[in-house]
Design a protein around this motif. Structure first.
Motif, short mmCIF file in Angstrom:
data_model
loop_
_atom_site.label_atom_id
_atom_site.label_comp_id
_atom_site.label_asym_id
_atom_site.label_seq_id
_atom_site.Cartn_x
_atom_site.Cartn_y
_atom_site.Cartn_z
N LEU A 68 0.79 -1.22 0.00
CA LEU A 68 0.00 0.00 0.00
C LEU A 68 0.83 1.28 0.00
O LEU A 68 0.28 2.37 -0.15
N SER A 69 2.14 1.15 0.17
CA SER A 69 2.95 2.35 0.36
C SER A 69 2.93 3.29 -0.84
O SER A 69 3.14 4.48 -0.70
N GLY A 70 2.63 2.79 -2.03
CA GLY A 70 2.63 3.66 -3.20
C GLY A 70 1.25 4.24 -3.53
O GLY A 70 1.11 4.95 -4.51
N VAL A 71 0.25 3.94 -2.70
CA VAL A 71 -1.11 4.41 -3.02
C VAL A 71 -1.20 5.92 -2.80
O VAL A 71 -0.91 6.43 -1.71
N ASP A 72 -1.63 6.61 -3.83
CA ASP A 72 -1.71 8.07 -3.79
C ASP A 72 -2.67 8.55 -2.70
O ASP A 72 -3.82 8.13 -2.65
N GLY A 73 -2.18 9.43 -1.83
CA GLY A 73 -3.03 10.03 -0.80
C GLY A 73 -3.09 9.25 0.49
O GLY A 73 -3.53 9.77 1.53
N LEU A 74 -2.65 7.99 0.48
CA LEU A 74 -2.73 7.16 1.68
C LEU A 74 -1.68 7.62 2.70
O LEU A 74 -0.52 7.80 2.35
N THR A 75 -2.10 7.83 3.94
CA THR A 75 -1.16 8.26 4.97
C THR A 75 -0.88 7.16 5.99
O THR A 75 0.22 7.05 6.52
N ASP A 76 -1.90 6.38 6.29
CA ASP A 76 -1.78 5.32 7.31
C ASP A 76 -2.61 4.12 6.89
O ASP A 76 -3.62 4.26 6.20
N ALA A 77 -2.20 2.96 7.35
CA ALA A 77 -3.01 1.76 7.12
C ALA A 77 -2.80 0.80 8.28
O ALA A 77 -1.70 0.69 8.82
N ALA A 78 -3.86 0.14 8.67
CA ALA A 78 -3.77 -0.86 9.75
C ALA A 78 -4.59 -2.07 9.35
O ALA A 78 -5.78 -1.97 9.06
N LEU A 79 -3.93 -3.21 9.33
CA LEU A 79 -4.62 -4.47 9.10
C LEU A 79 -4.83 -5.09 10.47
O LEU A 79 -3.86 -5.32 11.20
#
Lengths: 147, 239
Positions: free
Chosen positions: B140-151
């Protein structure tokens, strides 16, 4: 407010809608008869709580889309009120967004809320025309009957 | 004459593009023709192998995976190229389900992925033979606009994360899920499936898989729908 709601209900895929205040009190609604009014009122209160709870992370909710197995719920806050729509999965969100913008503009112009008791009394005196049973998608009807 | 030419082609094998013919369609055709042999599917650095015997898939391999995890990971690829190799067989049997069952389940898996639901598919490190890491952070690190993610697990335990605000994101996401479940029940809309909350400052996107929630935070400057599409593409491997 009901006329504002009806304008949005004309959009394809919209099953029904309501306007609520920031405490979740329902100010107007155009929902099919199958909806349990008491349960909807309870859900509206939770929806209002949800908006407050998400404020810190989001900086304030602009629009919300909650997806469920049988449809989706769209929320659009307008000052101290919110427009809530219940839609089929296939509802065209772009078209709906335009209709919601128009409804939000109109709702902004509607003066301060009448007391809830008055609204309830008015609703009892003059029942709102509801969308027909056959207007509701079959899967949704079946689920409502099962409940 | 035609049959002889067909047999000759079969013996030689042929190449094709999955973008031209859907992999699932190919598997169905091979099942109907009671194919025996191997189908090798290439995608980037990874090669998936599907072994047939009398029209049934008996073994699947992908990197360090085999059996059902390998089969599931291969059939959700949206593109790639394949080779049909009739003369290649195996003595291993890691799949016992009928092909029709596997195909139906593969369609379900694809639908759920298309709907953005994480499936707990094996990480990229197990898929690519190069062995590079392929966790949520990388995908997910290259997804435009994404700042944080939690699985997280369904119980809320964070298993993989990306970004500086993971704790706040996971807490907000779990709060959203909890309240949405009550709303769905009250409105008669059934079980919760996901959400996109567009905020003034940040968006909150919730995707739900069979065992996990994926919570994603995105800057309010980018459209939430753009971020969601980016996440879906990254999860389905087409990012």
């Amino acid at each position: 407010m009901e006329s504002i709601l009806r304008g949005v209900l004309a959009s394809p895929g919209v099953i029904g809608g309501l306007v609520m205040d920031d405490a979740g009190r329902i100010l107007a609604q155009t929902l099919p008869e199958l909806f349990d009014r008491e349960q909807v009122a309870g859900a509206a209160v939770v929806l209002a709580e949800q908006q407050v709870g998400l404020e810190e992370f989001t900086g304030g909710v602009r629009t919300g889309e909650l997806r469920f197995e049988l449809g989706k719920l769209i929320l659009r806050p307008v000052a101290d009120r919110s427009i809530v729509l219940i839609c089929e999965h296939g509802a065209n969100l772009q078209m709906l967004s335009i209709a919601l913008n128009v409804a939000a503009k109109k709702l902004e112009k509607v003066p301060a809320l009448p007391p809830v008791a008055t609204v309830v009394a008015q609703e009892k005196a003059k029942p709102v025309s509801q969308p027909g049973y056959n207007d509701i998608p079959a899967a949704y009807r079946a689920a409502m009957i099962r409940r | 004459m035609q049959a002889a030419r067909h047999l000759q082609q079969e013996a030689a094998g042929f190449d094709g593009a999955v973008s031209g013919m859907h992999l699932l369609d190919l598997l169905q055709v091979k099942g109907m023709s009671r194919f025996t042999g191997r189908i090798a599917v290439d995608r980037g650095a990874a090669t998936g192998l599907l072994f047939f015997r009398d029209g049934e898939v008996i073994h699947a391999e992908l990197g360090t995976l085999d059996g059902r995890p390998a089969f599931d990971a291969i059939v959700v690829w949206g593109d790639g190229s394949f080779r049909v190799e009739p003369k290649v067989t195996t003595t291993r049997q890691t799949l016992t389900d009928r092909l029709q069952f596997l195909l139906i389940d593969a369609v379900r898996l694809q639908d759920e992925l298309a709907a953005g639901m994480p499936q707990g598919l094996p990480p990229q490190s197990e898929i690519t033979q190069s062995g590079r890491r392929g966790d949520v952070k990388e995908r997910l690190s290259g997804v435009d606009g994404l700042t944080d993610a939690a699985l997280t697990t369904r119980q809320g335990e964070v298993v993989q994360s990306l970004g500086p605000q993971v704790a706040e994101l996971a807490a907000s996401g779990l709060f959203l899920v909890g309240t949405a479940e009550r709303i769905g029940e009250g409105m008669g809309l059934g079980p919760f499936k996901g959400a996109v909350i567009q905020g003034q400052r940040s968006h909150l996107i919730v995707l739900q898989g069979p065992r996990n929630f994926l919570f994603a935070g995105a800057t309010g400057e980018v459209k939430a729908s753009v971020v969601e599409n980016g996440i879906r593409q990254a999860l389905s491997g087409t990012h």
